[in-house]
Motif scaffolding. Structure first.
Motif, mmCIF file in Angstrom:
data_model
loop_
_atom_site.group_PDB
_atom_site.id
_atom_site.type_symbol
_atom_site.label_atom_id
_atom_site.label_comp_id
_atom_site.label_asym_id
_atom_site.label_seq_id
_atom_site.Cartn_x
_atom_site.Cartn_y
_atom_site.Cartn_z
ATOM 1 N N GLU A 1 5.026 18.074 -20.385
ATOM 2 C CA GLU A 1 5.592 17.759 -21.811
ATOM 3 C C GLU A 1 6.937 17.400 -21.543
ATOM 4 N N LEU A 2 7.588 17.899 -20.901
ATOM 5 C CA LEU A 2 9.141 17.355 -20.738
ATOM 6 C C LEU A 2 9.089 15.954 -20.233
ATOM 7 N N LEU A 3 8.275 15.875 -18.980
ATOM 8 C CA LEU A 3 8.283 14.479 -18.216
ATOM 9 C C LEU A 3 7.876 13.404 -19.317
ATOM 10 N N LEU A 4 6.693 13.513 -20.169
ATOM 11 C CA LEU A 4 6.236 12.622 -20.921
ATOM 12 C C LEU A 4 7.041 12.481 -22.299
ATOM 13 N N THR A 5 7.999 13.438 -22.502
ATOM 14 C CA THR A 5 9.058 13.309 -23.531
ATOM 15 C C THR A 5 10.369 12.515 -23.209
ATOM 16 N N SER A 6 10.531 12.356 -21.645
ATOM 17 C CA SER A 6 11.720 11.926 -21.394
ATOM 18 C C SER A 6 11.323 10.217 -21.120
#
Lengths: 314, 241
Positions: free
Chosen positions: B84-89
């Motif tokens: 989730e964090l990777l894809l929102t970076s």
């Protein structure tokens, strides 16, 4: 800074977010308040670019989340509900990783800066797995802030940490709100009241009420007055109070009466005048503020279709 | 740039977790035991030393080790919410997947380099054909890359590491024994098709015996590209669900 335009999201047949529209100005802390399953997390995931909206869109710092996803993602710091960690990294390594991945200039000095800001610098070489829950939450905030984004999206940042840490996190959020636009979700009402400049109450994916915590109190809930009268029989006084125009309901409470008004106008003058002219004395009269909790329940009850949506709940 | 950031973090995590050392230890132990036996046989009997012996052993060992290396790569990220964090970076899906792939391949390359020790032992006693050795190692390096790409793809499909490991192990085993199956099937055309689809078929009769054929290089490179492409698309699909 954030402008949401009729954003919707389906999961199969279930409508999680229904035509949501709102704005948040620069430097505003906007609270998303709602019960679990109201669509808070879904809304945040759409704004952060993790989930595409089924329809509608939003602008983050004038960039469209659908057409210009990468640009908006650069401008957002996101703290998911559960802070994801790489257990084998050090505190500094973890924050530095996010700094680099988000293309932060002078990533190293920026990392040290946020670590100092969140009191994590002394633990910079600790493995993330050894941090307590509250420290992990702070690490999550450090990660969200390291690239100095104009917009911060925090999904229930005070869940599952002890009261002392909750206060810490709230203070941090209030402090950050001075420079960043913050979208903050919670289902704790006092928290929204304390932190947020403005609150959106959402239920079943729709806004059921919005405004500053003070406005919401005024708008939604009828005002109540506590009145204590000297002299006269209880029944007589009650009848007298009931006869004042604008009074909806009178009930006995402790040594006095609780008077509910129908409209949203100040009845204190009218109440005291009629008591005095009837020959009694006013011992005490004060306006009783409704808490956000009352507002919340009233708003959800008042919203049309609130019951219908329940069946479709996940 | 993002690929490099992901790659560096991932390689770092290989060397900070005990798991990677256990895998390396197990891998080298197997190779060592089998090498010692082969070496002893060659010394006492009059069989010749085969410089492709270790690469051939690895081609089989990797059926079981590649899934262990790759199962966590994407599955764990999803389970732990890191995706989730990777894809929102601002990082793209392809840089995430490529960073992960190259880190696993890099780790494998180090393992492979460690087995060069056995070749040094051979040089001390019975110098092998350098060209043959080099080709066998080049072949097993590409072969391993293809296996890792397949494992990565299965890791992208599920949140469950065990499922990812199991599926890739089965797939790799089929692609390994496809070579042997191709040799026992009566119909030569069917046998040829099956062999040329198997991974082992592009190694056992070419690189392993010291032959360099363009088709084998293209085959392994093609598998890597295809599997990376599918993994990237799978990661992207999280956005549409």
């Amino acid at each position: 800074m954030i402008e949401v335009k009729s954003l919707s999201r389906h999961y199969g047949d279930f409508l999680a977010v229904d035509q949501l529209s709102f704005k948040a100005k620069q430097g505003e802390i906007l609270g998303l308040l709602g019960p679990n399953g109201a669509g808070k997390t879904t809304t945040m995931r759409m704004l952060t670019g993790y989930l595409p909206p089924s329809s509608g869109t939003a602008l983050i710092d004038h960039h469209d989340i659908v057409r210009d996803s990468v640009e908006t993602r650069k401008r957002i710091g996101y703290l998911p509900e559960r802070v994801p960690i790489y257990p084998d990294m050090t505190v500094r390594g973890y924050v530095l990783f996010w700094a680099q991945l988000r293309g932060t200039k002078e990533a190293k000095s920026r990392t040290d800066m946020v670590l100092k800001q969140f009191d994590l610098y002394t633990r910079k070489n600790t493995l993330v797995r050894h941090l307590s829950k509250g420290l992990k939450q702070r690490l999550g905030l450090a990660q969200a802030l390291v690239h100095d984004p104009p917009v911060l999206i925090l999904d229930e940042p005070t869940i599952g940490i002890d009261p002392q840490q909750v206060i810490e996190v709230r203070d941090v959020v209030k402090e950050l709100g001075k420079q960043h636009t913050i979208l903050f979700s919670t289902h704790i009402l006092t928290e929204a009241e304390e932190i947020c400049d403005r609150v959106l109450i959402i239920d079943h994916g729709r806004i059921v009420a919005q405004g500053t915590p003070q406005q919401l109190q005024k708008e939604i809930y009828s005002t109540q007055y506590y009145v204590q009268v000297g002299g006269g029989k209880t029944a007589d006084v009650r009848a007298l109070l009931q006869s004042i125009s604008g009074v909806a309901e009178v009930s006995a409470e402790k040594d006095g009466f609780l008077v509910k008004s129908t409209a949203n106008e100040d009845l204190r003058a009218a109440i005291s005048t009629s008591i005095v002219s009837a020959g009694y004395t006013v011992l005490e009269i004060h306006q009783r503020r409704s808490t956000l909790e009352d507002i919340f329940l009233a708003a959800i009850k008042a919203a049309p279709g609130a019951q219908a949506g329940k069946k479709a709940k996940r | 740039m993002d690929t490099l950031t992901i790659f560096r973090r991932e390689v770092g995590s290989y060397f900070t977790s005990p798991f990677a050392y256990f895998i390396a230890a197990g891998f080298l132990l197997f190779c060592g035991i089998l090498f010692a036996r082969d070496f002893q046989e060659a010394a006492t009997q009059t069989t010749t030393i085969n410089p492709a012996f270790i690469p051939a052993v690895i081609s089989f060992l990797m059926v079981f080790f590649a899934p262990l290396l790759t199962m966590r790569l994407l599955a764990e990220e999803k389970r732990e919410g890191m995706m989730e964090l990777l894809l929102t970076s601002p990082a793209s899906e392809s840089s995430i997947v490529m960073g992960k792939f190259f880190s696993a391949w890099f780790y494998y390359t180090i393992l492979l380099a460690l087995t060069l020790l056995y070749q040094l032992v051979l040089f001390a006693y019975a110098p092998p054909d350098i060209g043959h050795t080099f080709l066998a190692y080049l072949g097993i390096w590409l072969y391993g890359g293809a296996m890792i790409a397949i494992g990565l793809f299965f890791s992208s499909l599920t949140e469950n590491q065990i499922v990812a490991a199991f599926l890739s192990m089965i797939t790799l085993l089929i692609l390994y024994i496809g070579d042997a199956a191709g040799q026992v099937i009566g119909n030569i055309d069917i046998a040829r098709v099956i062999r040329s689809l198997s991974l082992q078929g592009h190694f056992s009769t070419s690189f392993q015996v010291g032959i360099l054929r363009a088709e084998d290089v293209v085959f392994f490179a093609g598998i890597i590209v295809l599997m990376l492409y599918l993994s990237i698309r799978t990661v992207e699909s999280h956005r549409w669900r």
